[in-house]
Design a protein around this motif. Structure first.
Motif, short mmCIF file in Angstrom:
data_model
loop_
_atom_site.label_atom_id
_atom_site.label_comp_id
_atom_site.label_asym_id
_atom_site.label_seq_id
_atom_site.Cartn_x
_atom_site.Cartn_y
_atom_site.Cartn_z
N ILE A 268 0.96 -1.57 0.04
CA ILE A 268 0.16 -0.14 0.21
C ILE A 268 1.09 1.38 0.01
O ILE A 268 0.44 2.08 -1.17
N VAL B 159 -3.33 7.33 1.65
CA VAL B 159 -4.11 5.81 2.01
C VAL B 159 -5.15 6.00 2.11
O VAL B 159 -6.04 5.30 1.88
N GLY B 160 -5.42 6.71 2.87
CA GLY B 160 -7.46 7.54 2.91
C GLY B 160 -7.70 8.04 2.11
O GLY B 160 -9.33 7.18 1.99
N TYR C 134 -7.24 6.46 -1.65
CA TYR C 134 -7.88 5.42 -1.86
C TYR C 134 -8.60 4.56 -1.22
O TYR C 134 -9.19 3.25 -1.78
N THR C 135 -8.17 4.56 0.14
CA THR C 135 -9.11 3.22 0.76
C THR C 135 -10.28 3.14 0.76
O THR C 135 -11.50 2.67 1.00
N CYS C 136 -11.10 4.78 0.76
CA CYS C 136 -12.55 5.12 1.38
C CYS C 136 -12.97 4.65 -0.41
O CYS C 136 -14.54 4.76 -0.62
N VAL D 287 -12.73 2.35 -2.69
CA VAL D 287 -12.74 0.43 -1.83
C VAL D 287 -13.98 0.54 -1.72
O VAL D 287 -14.57 0.92 -0.66
#
Length: 312
Positions: free
Chosen positions: A46, A305-306, A308-310, A312
């Protein structure tokens, strides 16, 4: 006499026993091992993905963080898959060539990891003690050069270990009570003169790691001195926050590394299964925690990072 004249070209093997005395629990032990390994791979990939995708993160600090992620992936991958193979399928055999290759990679990557930590300490020193010249001193080209120097140093320092061991005779009993081919564990299987390997291994453990630690300590002593002169409490806190992640990573890495090196030489009173478990944790815990530490402590990285993860 043939049993004592085994070289890397022979079809002979070593036997990695796994964790001595806990063979019956290998399947259960494999559960935390595999979970830590998955978290390690996920976290570090990540970091590599986010830094690679985000142009705003193409800075020296994050380039060094990518180098750290690569060494973390390499160190855990050089050990954990074979350990899980032993735990799950009792496939304990490893060729002499395979053993020496594993030994080279795990020690070379550990040495490279140490060099990356030194470069990160230098990065923080310039960022805090000479911020106006930061962009001119730490260019992208110089960061790449630091990485290449660390890689060349690791290869040159570690390569003599497998080369010398590969020319030595190994005894008939080739059972290594470990989950991986550590240098000192393989040395104990030799029937030849192991003086060079013992001394050279000790030099690597203390001189390379020791010198790197001295440089890091010097960098942070200068950083602390500079930070304490900052009159603003808010600026003081910000300066300390930029260093806490790196200091935490150094402490976790050094504690496990020094324990693993010293117990092989001086830890005869430590139970074998305790030693093997704690030594194996060096290739599991720091690589797993490092991306988490930087993700929590570095606001800019955490936000990306948040982002991209949000999705998903």
């Amino acid at each position: 006499m043939a049993a004592f004249n085994l070289t890397p070209s022979d079809p002979s093997t070593f036997i990695l026993t796994g964790i001595p005395g806990l063979e019956a629990a290998h399947v259960w032990i494999s559960i935390p091992f595999s979970m830590c390994y998955i978290v390690c791979l996920l976290g570090n990939f990540i970091v590599l993905f986010v830094v690679g995708k985000e142009q705003t993160l193409h800075k020296p600090m994050y380039q060094l963080l990518c180098m750290l992620a690569l060494t973390d992936i390499g160190s855990s991958t050089s050990v954990v898959p074979k350990a899980l193979w032993i735990f799950w399928f009792s496939m304990k055999a490893i060729t002499v060539v395979g053993c020496l290759t594993q030994m080279f990679f795990l020690h070379a990557i550990s040495t490279m990891h140490s060099a990356v930590l030194v470069a990160m300490a230098f990065d923080r020193y310039i960022a805090i003690c000479d911020p106006l010249r930061y962009a001119t001193i730490l260019t992208n080209a110089r960061i790449v050069m630091l990485g290449l120097i660390g890689l060349i140093r690791a290869v040159l320092f570690v390569l003599p270990l497998p080369l010398v061991l590969g020319r030595m005779p190994f005894c008939a009993k080739r059972t290594i009570p470990h989950t991986y081919c550590d240098h000192m564990a393989v040395v104990k299987m030799s029937c030849g003169d192991i003086t060079f390997n013992r001394l050279y291994g000790l030099v690597l453990a203390f001189v390379v790691t020791g010198l790197d630690l001295m440089v890091v300590t010097l960098s942070y002593s200068l950083i602390i001195r500079a930070v304490l002169r900052i009159p603003s409490k808010k600026a003081l806190q910000k300066a300390f926050n930029t260093c806490t992640a790196h200091i935490t990573v150094i402490l976790t890495s050094c504690i496990f590394s020094l324990f693993s090196s010293l117990t092989h030489r001086f830890g005869q009173s430590i139970a074998p299964h305790v030693h093997v478990i704690l030594a194996s944790l060096y290739f599991l815990i720091p690589p797993m925690l490092n991306p988490i530490i930087y993700g929590v402590k570095t606001k800019e990285l955490r936000e990306k990072v948040g982002k991209y993860t949000c999705r998903v």
